[in-house]
Design an enzyme around this catalytic site. Structure first.
Site, PDB file in Angstrom:
ATOM      1  N   PRO A  11       0.775  -1.102   0.104  1.00  0.00           N
ATOM      2  CA  PRO A  11      -0.063   0.008  -0.106  1.00  0.00           C
ATOM      3  C   PRO A  11       0.875   1.363  -0.255  1.00  0.00           C
ATOM      4  O   PRO A  11       1.892   1.368   0.480  1.00  0.00           O
ATOM      5  CB  PRO A  11      -0.791  -0.170   1.427  1.00  0.00           C
ATOM      6  CG  PRO A  11       0.057  -1.079   2.212  1.00  0.00           C
ATOM      7  CD  PRO A  11       0.556  -2.051   1.071  1.00  0.00           C
ATOM      8  N   ASN A  12       0.316   2.066  -0.796  1.00  0.00           N
ATOM      9  CA  ASN A  12       1.018   3.598  -0.803  1.00  0.00           C
ATOM     10  C   ASN A  12       2.066   3.592  -1.597  1.00  0.00           C
ATOM     11  O   ASN A  12       2.579   4.970  -1.828  1.00  0.00           O
ATOM     12  CB  ASN A  12       1.097   4.187   0.605  1.00  0.00           C
ATOM     13  CG  ASN A  12      -0.334   4.450   1.384  1.00  0.00           C
ATOM     14  OD1 ASN A  12      -1.387   4.858   0.997  1.00  0.00           O
ATOM     15  ND2 ASN A  12      -0.289   3.695   2.455  1.00  0.00           N
ATOM     16  N   ARG A  19       4.845  11.215  -2.253  1.00  0.00           N
ATOM     17  CA  ARG A  19       4.609  10.839  -0.834  1.00  0.00           C
ATOM     18  C   ARG A  19       5.864  11.016   0.055  1.00  0.00           C
ATOM     19  O   ARG A  19       6.894  10.249  -0.141  1.00  0.00           O
ATOM     20  CB  ARG A  19       4.259   9.217  -0.582  1.00  0.00           C
ATOM     21  CG  ARG A  19       4.123   8.873   0.560  1.00  0.00           C
ATOM     22  CD  ARG A  19       3.936   7.220   0.371  1.00  0.00           C
ATOM     23  NE  ARG A  19       3.665   6.849   1.661  1.00  0.00           N
ATOM     24  CZ  ARG A  19       4.058   5.476   2.347  1.00  0.00           C
ATOM     25  NH1 ARG A  19       4.643   4.676   1.335  1.00  0.00           N
ATOM     26  NH2 ARG A  19       3.826   5.164   3.400  1.00  0.00           N
ATOM     27  N   TYR A  24      11.162   8.967   1.628  1.00  0.00           N
ATOM     28  CA  TYR A  24      10.965   7.759   0.609  1.00  0.00           C
ATOM     29  C   TYR A  24      11.983   8.325  -0.572  1.00  0.00           C
ATOM     30  O   TYR A  24      11.937   7.765  -1.568  1.00  0.00           O
ATOM     31  CB  TYR A  24       9.805   7.522   0.389  1.00  0.00           C
ATOM     32  CG  TYR A  24       8.976   6.956   1.451  1.00  0.00           C
ATOM     33  CD1 TYR A  24       9.334   5.759   2.023  1.00  0.00           C
ATOM     34  CD2 TYR A  24       7.889   7.562   2.090  1.00  0.00           C
ATOM     35  CE1 TYR A  24       8.681   5.047   3.175  1.00  0.00           C
ATOM     36  CE2 TYR A  24       7.070   7.151   3.188  1.00  0.00           C
ATOM     37  CZ  TYR A  24       7.664   5.920   3.653  1.00  0.00           C
ATOM     38  OH  TYR A  24       6.908   5.294   4.865  1.00  0.00           O
ATOM     39  N   ASN A  75       8.142  -5.470  -1.020  1.00  0.00           N
ATOM     40  CA  ASN A  75       8.087  -4.230   0.075  1.00  0.00           C
ATOM     41  C   ASN A  75       6.523  -4.253   0.399  1.00  0.00           C
ATOM     42  O   ASN A  75       5.819  -3.887  -0.504  1.00  0.00           O
ATOM     43  CB  ASN A  75       8.450  -2.849  -0.910  1.00  0.00           C
ATOM     44  CG  ASN A  75       8.382  -1.718   0.090  1.00  0.00           C
ATOM     45  OD1 ASN A  75       7.983  -1.878   1.135  1.00  0.00           O
ATOM     46  ND2 ASN A  75       8.800  -0.693  -0.129  1.00  0.00           N
ATOM     47  N   ALA A  78       3.032  -0.796   4.908  1.00  0.00           N
ATOM     48  CA  ALA A  78       2.712  -0.970   6.292  1.00  0.00           C
ATOM     49  C   ALA A  78       2.259  -2.242   6.645  1.00  0.00           C
ATOM     50  O   ALA A  78       2.244  -2.688   7.794  1.00  0.00           O
ATOM     51  CB  ALA A  78       1.384   0.058   6.387  1.00  0.00           C
ATOM     52  N   GLU A  99      12.246  -9.334   1.791  1.00  0.00           N
ATOM     53  CA  GLU A  99      11.737  -8.344   2.322  1.00  0.00           C
ATOM     54  C   GLU A  99      12.503  -7.229   2.142  1.00  0.00           C
ATOM     55  O   GLU A  99      13.838  -7.025   2.282  1.00  0.00           O
ATOM     56  CB  GLU A  99      11.291  -8.455   3.758  1.00  0.00           C
ATOM     57  CG  GLU A  99      10.705  -7.299   4.452  1.00  0.00           C
ATOM     58  CD  GLU A  99      10.444  -7.461   5.910  1.00  0.00           C
ATOM     59  OE1 GLU A  99      10.774  -8.460   6.520  1.00  0.00           O
ATOM     60  OE2 GLU A  99      10.109  -6.480   6.426  1.00  0.00           O
ATOM     61  N   HIS A 101      12.479  -2.627   2.323  1.00  0.00           N
ATOM     62  CA  HIS A 101      11.730  -1.309   2.801  1.00  0.00           C
ATOM     63  C   HIS A 101      12.884  -0.386   1.934  1.00  0.00           C
ATOM     64  O   HIS A 101      14.180  -0.262   2.349  1.00  0.00           O
ATOM     65  CB  HIS A 101      11.749  -0.912   4.088  1.00  0.00           C
ATOM     66  CG  HIS A 101      10.959  -2.211   4.622  1.00  0.00           C
ATOM     67  ND1 HIS A 101       9.747  -2.088   4.815  1.00  0.00           N
ATOM     68  CD2 HIS A 101      11.277  -3.489   5.276  1.00  0.00           C
ATOM     69  CE1 HIS A 101       8.850  -3.124   5.354  1.00  0.00           C
ATOM     70  NE2 HIS A 101      10.133  -3.991   5.672  1.00  0.00           N
ATOM     71  N   ARG A 108      12.841   4.585  12.760  1.00  0.00           N
ATOM     72  CA  ARG A 108      11.591   5.540  12.597  1.00  0.00           C
ATOM     73  C   ARG A 108      10.874   5.168  13.903  1.00  0.00           C
ATOM     74  O   ARG A 108      11.174   4.930  14.853  1.00  0.00           O
ATOM     75  CB  ARG A 108      11.004   5.141  11.265  1.00  0.00           C
ATOM     76  CG  ARG A 108      11.880   5.571  10.064  1.00  0.00           C
ATOM     77  CD  ARG A 108      11.097   5.094   8.804  1.00  0.00           C
ATOM     78  NE  ARG A 108       9.819   6.143   8.583  1.00  0.00           N
ATOM     79  CZ  ARG A 108       8.893   6.052   7.696  1.00  0.00           C
ATOM     80  NH1 ARG A 108       9.093   5.062   7.003  1.00  0.00           N
ATOM     81  NH2 ARG A 108       7.944   6.770   7.831  1.00  0.00           N
TER      82      ARG A 108
HETATM   83  C1  DQA Z   1       8.060   1.156   3.870  1.00  0.00           C
HETATM   84  C2  DQA Z   1       8.176   1.380   5.379  1.00  0.00           C
HETATM   85  C3  DQA Z   1       6.765   1.262   6.030  1.00  0.00           C
HETATM   86  O1  DQA Z   1       6.851   1.421   7.379  1.00  0.00           O
HETATM   87  C4  DQA Z   1       5.566   2.267   5.510  1.00  0.00           C
HETATM   88  O2  DQA Z   1       4.511   1.756   5.820  1.00  0.00           O
HETATM   89  C5  DQA Z   1       5.621   2.155   3.843  1.00  0.00           C
HETATM   90  C6  DQA Z   1       7.028   2.065   3.087  1.00  0.00           C
HETATM   91  C7  DQA Z   1       9.390   1.475   3.090  1.00  0.00           C
HETATM   92  O3  DQA Z   1       9.864   1.109   1.890  1.00  0.00           O
HETATM   93  O4  DQA Z   1      10.286   2.136   3.526  1.00  0.00           O
HETATM   94  O5  DQA Z   1       4.590   2.088   3.337  1.00  0.00           O
HETATM   95  O6  DQA Z   1       7.704  -0.118   3.506  1.00  0.00           O
END
Ligand code: DQA
Length: 146
Positions: A11-12, A19, A24, A75, A78, A99, A101, A108
């Site tokens: 998501p996102n 964003r 990011y 990735n 959240a 995994e 990020h 964080r």
């Molecule tokens: C994320 C880190 C997560 O905590 C966050 O909710 C994201 C992006 C990252 O790529 O740094 O959506 O996965």
């Protein structure tokens, strides 16, 4: 098994670029996809790069990858912090799952320090911005080519 990996985004991540660029970075997900495709192409691997805002779709794609791909870079956004469903899906897979990020989740907010899926993943890359994708992908391809 076809020489193919999945790169899955939760998501996102479709909003990358707009964003929170201080967290990011300014690259879009499309920019990152282009970089990933050039890495996989150079290593003679096909790549299926996808993004969804829906937890169940991510689980469907993990199950699909397990049937037809050599590995996954994920990735989870959240959902990595919350989803036992993703953990269970990864646990049931026979192919490697890396995994990743963009941000260093350990530096964080406290609620980001815990990843529900790390214990099921083959390995974890975080904190290198958009480069986290390339690093995760090379690590995954090294396992696939072993
Ligand atoms: C994320 C880190 C997560 O905590 C966050 O909710 C994201 C992006 C990252 O790529 O740094 O959506 O996965």
């Amino acid at each position: 098994m076809a020489r193919k990996v999945f790169i899955l985004n939760g998501p996102n991540l479709n909003a990358l670029g707009k964003r929170e660029p201080d967290v990011y970075g300014s690259k879009t997900l499309h920019d990152i996809e282009t970089e990933c495709l050039s890495i996989t192409q150079a290593r003679n691997m096909a790549c299926d790069f996808r993004q969804t805002n829906h937890e169940g779709v991510l689980i469907d794609w993990l199950q699909e990858a397990n049937e037809c791909a050599m590995g996954v870079a994920l990735n989870p956004g959240a959902y990595g912090h919350t989803s036992i469903g993703l953990y269970d899906a990864i646990r049931s897979m026979q192919i490697p799952v890396v995994e990743l990020h963009l941000s260093n989740i350990h530096a964080r907010e406290e609620f980001r320090h815990k990843s529900m899926i790390s214990a099921a993943a083959t390995g974890v890359i975080c904190g290198f911005g958009a480069n986290s994708y390339g690093l995760a992908l090379h690590a995954l391809l090294d396992i696939c080519d072993k």
